[in-house]
Design a protein around this motif. Structure first.
Motif, PDB file in Angstrom:
ATOM      1  N   TYR A 305       0.851  -1.185   0.000  1.00 13.13           N
ATOM      2  CA  TYR A 305       0.000   0.000   0.000  1.00 13.13           C
ATOM      3  C   TYR A 305       0.892   1.241   0.000  1.00 13.13           C
ATOM      4  O   TYR A 305       1.948   1.261   0.637  1.00 13.13           O
ATOM      5  CB  TYR A 305      -0.870   0.045   1.254  1.00 13.13           C
ATOM      6  N   VAL A 306       0.451   2.283  -0.697  1.00 11.78           N
ATOM      7  CA  VAL A 306       1.141   3.573  -0.616  1.00 11.78           C
ATOM      8  C   VAL A 306       0.211   4.544   0.115  1.00 11.78           C
ATOM      9  O   VAL A 306      -0.995   4.320   0.210  1.00 11.78           O
ATOM     10  CB  VAL A 306       1.506   4.111  -2.018  1.00 11.78           C
ATOM     11  N   PRO A 307       0.757   5.640   0.658  1.00 10.79           N
ATOM     12  CA  PRO A 307      -0.082   6.581   1.394  1.00 10.79           C
ATOM     13  C   PRO A 307      -1.212   7.144   0.524  1.00 10.79           C
ATOM     14  O   PRO A 307      -1.045   7.368  -0.675  1.00 10.79           O
ATOM     15  CB  PRO A 307       0.898   7.675   1.823  1.00 10.79           C
ATOM     16  N   PHE A 308      -2.335   7.370   1.165  1.00  8.24           N
ATOM     17  CA  PHE A 308      -3.521   7.840   0.454  1.00  8.24           C
ATOM     18  C   PHE A 308      -3.265   9.168  -0.248  1.00  8.24           C
ATOM     19  O   PHE A 308      -2.660  10.084   0.302  1.00  8.24           O
ATOM     20  CB  PHE A 308      -4.686   8.010   1.428  1.00  8.24           C
ATOM     21  N   ARG A 309      -3.701   9.227  -1.509  1.00  5.03           N
ATOM     22  CA  ARG A 309      -3.745  10.472  -2.276  1.00  5.03           C
ATOM     23  C   ARG A 309      -4.992  10.411  -3.137  1.00  5.03           C
ATOM     24  O   ARG A 309      -5.247   9.405  -3.796  1.00  5.03           O
ATOM     25  CB  ARG A 309      -2.492  10.631  -3.139  1.00  5.03           C
ATOM     26  N   GLU A 310      -5.745  11.475  -3.154  1.00  4.23           N
ATOM     27  CA  GLU A 310      -7.075  11.446  -3.751  1.00  4.23           C
ATOM     28  C   GLU A 310      -7.071  10.965  -5.197  1.00  4.23           C
ATOM     29  O   GLU A 310      -7.885  10.114  -5.594  1.00  4.23           O
ATOM     30  CB  GLU A 310      -7.718  12.840  -3.663  1.00  4.23           C
ATOM     31  N   ASP A 311      -6.180  11.505  -6.031  1.00  5.15           N
ATOM     32  CA  ASP A 311      -6.197  11.129  -7.446  1.00  5.15           C
ATOM     33  C   ASP A 311      -5.753   9.690  -7.649  1.00  5.15           C
ATOM     34  O   ASP A 311      -6.290   8.976  -8.508  1.00  5.15           O
ATOM     35  CB  ASP A 311      -5.320  12.078  -8.268  1.00  5.15           C
ATOM     36  N   LEU A 312      -4.797   9.231  -6.830  1.00  6.02           N
ATOM     37  CA  LEU A 312      -4.309   7.859  -6.978  1.00  6.02           C
ATOM     38  C   LEU A 312      -5.338   6.848  -6.502  1.00  6.02           C
ATOM     39  O   LEU A 312      -5.479   5.770  -7.093  1.00  6.02           O
ATOM     40  CB  LEU A 312      -3.002   7.679  -6.211  1.00  6.02           C
ATOM     41  N   PHE A 313      -6.072   7.204  -5.438  1.00  4.07           N
ATOM     42  CA  PHE A 313      -7.109   6.274  -4.998  1.00  4.07           C
ATOM     43  C   PHE A 313      -8.237   6.204  -6.025  1.00  4.07           C
ATOM     44  O   PHE A 313      -8.837   5.145  -6.229  1.00  4.07           O
ATOM     45  CB  PHE A 313      -7.673   6.686  -3.637  1.00  4.07           C
ATOM     46  N   LYS A 314      -8.484   7.306  -6.701  1.00  4.79           N
ATOM     47  CA  LYS A 314      -9.518   7.295  -7.736  1.00  4.79           C
ATOM     48  C   LYS A 314      -9.165   6.348  -8.858  1.00  4.79           C
ATOM     49  O   LYS A 314     -10.034   5.665  -9.409  1.00  4.79           O
ATOM     50  CB  LYS A 314      -9.712   8.714  -8.262  1.00  4.79           C
ATOM     51  N   THR A 315      -7.886   6.287  -9.219  1.00  2.33           N
ATOM     52  CA  THR A 315      -7.457   5.429 -10.340  1.00  2.33           C
ATOM     53  C   THR A 315      -7.097   4.015  -9.917  1.00  2.33           C
ATOM     54  O   THR A 315      -7.197   3.081 -10.713  1.00  2.33           O
ATOM     55  CB  THR A 315      -6.252   6.049 -11.063  1.00  2.33           C
ATOM     56  N   HIS A 316      -6.672   3.816  -8.654  1.00  2.33           N
ATOM     57  CA  HIS A 316      -6.175   2.511  -8.222  1.00  2.33           C
ATOM     58  C   HIS A 316      -6.952   1.881  -7.073  1.00  2.33           C
ATOM     59  O   HIS A 316      -6.728   0.719  -6.742  1.00  2.33           O
ATOM     60  CB  HIS A 316      -4.701   2.624  -7.792  1.00  2.33           C
ATOM     61  N   GLY A 317      -7.844   2.649  -6.450  1.00  2.00           N
ATOM     62  CA  GLY A 317      -8.483   2.141  -5.242  1.00  2.00           C
ATOM     63  C   GLY A 317      -9.757   1.352  -5.451  1.00  2.00           C
ATOM     64  O   GLY A 317     -10.119   0.510  -4.625  1.00  2.00           O
ATOM     65  N   GLY A 318     -10.445   1.603  -6.553  1.00  3.00           N
ATOM     66  CA  GLY A 318     -11.725   0.953  -6.757  1.00  3.00           C
ATOM     67  C   GLY A 318     -11.636  -0.308  -7.586  1.00  3.00           C
ATOM     68  O   GLY A 318     -10.566  -0.716  -8.044  1.00  3.00           O
ATOM     69  N   GLY A 319     -12.796  -0.936  -7.787  1.00  2.00           N
ATOM     70  CA  GLY A 319     -12.870  -2.107  -8.656  1.00  2.00           C
ATOM     71  C   GLY A 319     -11.991  -3.256  -8.182  1.00  2.00           C
ATOM     72  O   GLY A 319     -11.775  -3.452  -6.986  1.00  2.00           O
ATOM     73  N   PHE A 320     -11.487  -4.000  -9.151  1.00  2.00           N
ATOM     74  CA  PHE A 320     -10.649  -5.162  -8.840  1.00  2.00           C
ATOM     75  C   PHE A 320      -9.216  -4.681  -8.648  1.00  2.00           C
ATOM     76  O   PHE A 320      -8.330  -4.911  -9.447  1.00  2.00           O
ATOM     77  CB  PHE A 320     -10.757  -6.185  -9.967  1.00  2.00           C
ATOM     78  N   ASN A 321      -9.011  -3.972  -7.529  1.00  2.00           N
ATOM     79  CA  ASN A 321      -7.724  -3.320  -7.290  1.00  2.00           C
ATOM     80  C   ASN A 321      -6.658  -4.318  -6.845  1.00  2.00           C
ATOM     81  O   ASN A 321      -6.899  -5.521  -6.756  1.00  2.00           O
ATOM     82  CB  ASN A 321      -7.891  -2.199  -6.259  1.00  2.00           C
ATOM     83  N   ALA A 322      -5.461  -3.797  -6.550  1.00  2.00           N
ATOM     84  CA  ALA A 322      -4.340  -4.666  -6.212  1.00  2.00           C
ATOM     85  C   ALA A 322      -4.626  -5.515  -4.972  1.00  2.00           C
ATOM     86  O   ALA A 322      -4.208  -6.673  -4.891  1.00  2.00           O
ATOM     87  CB  ALA A 322      -3.069  -3.831  -6.005  1.00  2.00           C
ATOM     88  N   GLN A 323      -5.343  -4.947  -3.994  1.00  2.00           N
ATOM     89  CA  GLN A 323      -5.679  -5.712  -2.797  1.00  2.00           C
ATOM     90  C   GLN A 323      -6.534  -6.933  -3.158  1.00  2.00           C
ATOM     91  O   GLN A 323      -6.258  -8.058  -2.741  1.00  2.00           O
ATOM     92  CB  GLN A 323      -6.425  -4.819  -1.803  1.00  2.00           C
ATOM     93  N   LYS A 324      -7.562  -6.712  -3.953  1.00  2.00           N
ATOM     94  CA  LYS A 324      -8.456  -7.810  -4.314  1.00  2.00           C
ATOM     95  C   LYS A 324      -7.772  -8.800  -5.244  1.00  2.00           C
ATOM     96  O   LYS A 324      -7.995 -10.019  -5.158  1.00  2.00           O
ATOM     97  CB  LYS A 324      -9.729  -7.254  -4.943  1.00  2.00           C
ATOM     98  N   ARG A 325      -6.922  -8.294  -6.147  1.00  2.00           N
ATOM     99  CA  ARG A 325      -6.188  -9.204  -7.037  1.00  2.00           C
ATOM    100  C   ARG A 325      -5.248 -10.091  -6.231  1.00  2.00           C
ATOM    101  O   ARG A 325      -5.091 -11.283  -6.524  1.00  2.00           O
ATOM    102  CB  ARG A 325      -5.407  -8.420  -8.087  1.00  2.00           C
ATOM    103  N   ALA A 326      -4.595  -9.506  -5.223  1.00  2.00           N
ATOM    104  CA  ALA A 326      -3.688 -10.290  -4.388  1.00  2.00           C
ATOM    105  C   ALA A 326      -4.443 -11.390  -3.662  1.00  2.00           C
ATOM    106  O   ALA A 326      -4.013 -12.554  -3.644  1.00  2.00           O
ATOM    107  CB  ALA A 326      -2.975  -9.383  -3.385  1.00  2.00           C
ATOM    108  N   ILE A 327      -5.565 -11.052  -3.064  1.00  4.00           N
ATOM    109  CA  ILE A 327      -6.370 -12.034  -2.343  1.00  4.00           C
ATOM    110  C   ILE A 327      -6.851 -13.125  -3.287  1.00  4.00           C
ATOM    111  O   ILE A 327      -6.775 -14.325  -2.984  1.00  4.00           O
ATOM    112  CB  ILE A 327      -7.575 -11.356  -1.666  1.00  4.00           C
ATOM    113  N   ASP A 328      -7.326 -12.725  -4.464  1.00  2.00           N
ATOM    114  CA  ASP A 328      -7.951 -13.682  -5.373  1.00  2.00           C
ATOM    115  C   ASP A 328      -6.941 -14.553  -6.107  1.00  2.00           C
ATOM    116  O   ASP A 328      -7.327 -15.515  -6.773  1.00  2.00           O
ATOM    117  CB  ASP A 328      -8.826 -12.949  -6.389  1.00  2.00           C
TER     118      ASP A 328
END
Length: 481
Positions: A305-328
């Motif tokens: 995880y990297v520190p929260f930034r509004e624009d980056l969370f908009k592009t990387h935080g939603g949908g099938f993001n890295a967290q969900k891909r890692a789990i799945d």
């Protein structure tokens, strides 16, 4: 057998489209089976005919062959169905999808330089009319210097040929003369100047004849303004097909026997042995476990995880993001280790994703951040090591960024594939190459400590006993089972 037709495909087809994976034997080598087909383009200038040499670019080492079946489109196809796909194929022929792995790094997966060179797609020498063959009963064989190295059929392809034609037609119109390379079976490997590669496609007595490609050495180096050849162990393994053929040491396997050894001793003992071997910074500190009574042993998969930034969370935080891909993508025995920078002010995982990890067969979860829904996570069988509970969602402090990279967690560096061991005392990171040695030494240490404890219980002084002097070492040798 003799060739069915002396007609060869157009010298310059409009499109040459190649499929990444299609044969189960090759998918097994690569360690993944795609759910949907994926492709790349090869320039029409890469086409050559039987007998034409291929030049290994100067300064490169890893030129690999891939014997394949090529489909030649006979009539225009646009948004057709899989049932209609084969009707749009005019003929088939033998193909060799050559690639130079030294240049794969240069184009981010497009394969333009690594597989698009002049002569990198020989076809022929003859074609077989598609109407005269069963597309599920074709055979492709490849020889290197007369030795058979690839031999497979189309009976159990991941994607049948009709599906490939239909799939490609959804977004790109297929025109007469376009060529589709349909994947290679296991056995692809590296060739060198002086070798001769031959590919043949057959259907009963019908055959394309052997497509012959001599390999020569290039003499013109790439100029400085071009990407230069670059290889590593991963590219060597990919090019040769396996680590043994590439001359690399066997990949570490966390066997059930080694797991049993590691679970038989405490992390305190393992930590002592790691220190004796010069490793003083391999403990993941400051975490508690949801299942302190459960011993954790597995291989690391990583999530950063990297520190929260509004624009980056908009592009990387939603949908099938890295967290969900890692789990799945967790496999049985994996331990997901997360880098959360020690940030406790939000959760890095909750009950649903922890349950998904358990269902996937993961051995455990380790995060130096917080956990949401802690009571529900603690009720699961899978042990989760964490820095404390927090009700806030991920996006309060973190952006899920990337997976399977080297990370820092709880003050320790963790790489994918490291051995992770945890118990009520804490979590350790053991370099794979040391795991067997450390486990054996820890077992011996605990055996000695059992002997020492027995002596102390019998009234012996610890002076000379802990650690043991020569007298007690001799007594231990007699006692040792």
């Amino acid at each position: 057998m003799s060739p069915v037709s002396s007609d060869i495909p157009p010298e310059r087809p409009g499109k040459v489209i190649a499929l990444h994976l299609n044969y189960p034997s090759r998918a097994k080598q690569r360690g993944r089976t795609p759910a949907k087909p994926s492709y790349f383009l090869k320039p029409a200038t890469s086409i050559s005919s039987s007998g034409t040499p291929i030049e290994r670019p100067a300064g490169t080492e890893l030129l690999a062959f891939e014997g394949e079946i090529a489909l030649i489109i006979g009539k225009r196809a646009r948004r057709i169905t899989p049932e209609q796909g084969w009707d749009h194929v005019e003929s088939i022929t033998a193909a060799n999808d050559f690639g130079v792995y030294d240049l794969r790094h240069a184009d981010g997966g497009s394969n333009l330089r690594s597989k698009g060179g002049d002569g990198f797609t020989p076809l022929g020498p003859a074609t077989i009319p598609a109407a005269e063959v069963d597309p599920q009963n074709l055979r492709v064989r490849t020889w290197v210097n007369g030795e058979l190295v690839q031999d497979d059929t189309t009976q159990d392809l991941i994607f049948d040929f009709g599906t490939l034609v239909a799939d490609l037609s959804q977004l790109s119109t297929l025109e007469p003369g376009d060529v589709i390379l349909t994947g290679t079976p296991a056995g692809s490997s590296v060739v060198k100047p002086g070798d001769v590669v031959e590919v043949e496609v057959s259907h009963g007595e019908k055959t394309t004849g052997r497509l012959v490609t001599p390999v020569t050495e290039g003499t013109t180096p790439l100029p400085e303004f071009s990407a230069q050849p670059k290889i590593d162990d991963n590219q060597r393994e990919q090019a040769y097909g396996d680590r043994e053929s590439a001359g690399l040491p066997a990949e570490f396997v966390l066997t059930e026997e080694l797991k049993t050894k590691l679970t038989s001793v405490g992390t305190a003992t393992l930590s002592a042995q790691l220190r004796k071997n010069g490793y003083n910074h391999v403990s993941i500190d400051g975490l508690g476990s949801t299942r302190p009574d459960t011993k954790l042993v597995g291989r690391a998969r990583t999530l950063r995880y990297v520190p929260f930034r509004e624009d980056l969370f908009k592009t990387h935080g939603g949908g099938f993001n890295a967290q969900k891909r890692a789990i799945d993508s967790l496999n049985p025995g994996d331990v997901l280790v997360m880098e959360a920078r020690g940030e406790k002010g939000t959760g890095t995982i909750g009950d649903i994703l922890a349950l998904r990890a358990q269902v996937r067969g993961a051995a455990g979860i380790v995060t130096d951040g917080g956990v949401r829904d802690l009571a529900a996570v603690a009720a699961l069988d899978i042990p989760t090591y964490h820095s404390g509970p927090h009700p806030a969602v991920l996006g309060r402090r973190h952006v899920p960024w990337d997976i399977d990279v080297t990370i820092a967690c709880g003050g320790a560096t963790v790489q994918p594939g490291d051995v992770i061991v945890g118990d009520s005392d804490g979590v350790l990171v053991i370099p794979p190459q040391l795991a067997e040695k450390i486990a054996d030494a820890a077992i011996e240490q605990e055996r000695q400590e059992t002997f020492i404890a027995e002596q102390v219980a019998n009234g012996e002084s610890v002076d000379g006993l802990y650690p043991m002097n020569e007298h007690w070492k001799a007594r231990y040798a007699q006692w040792r089972p």
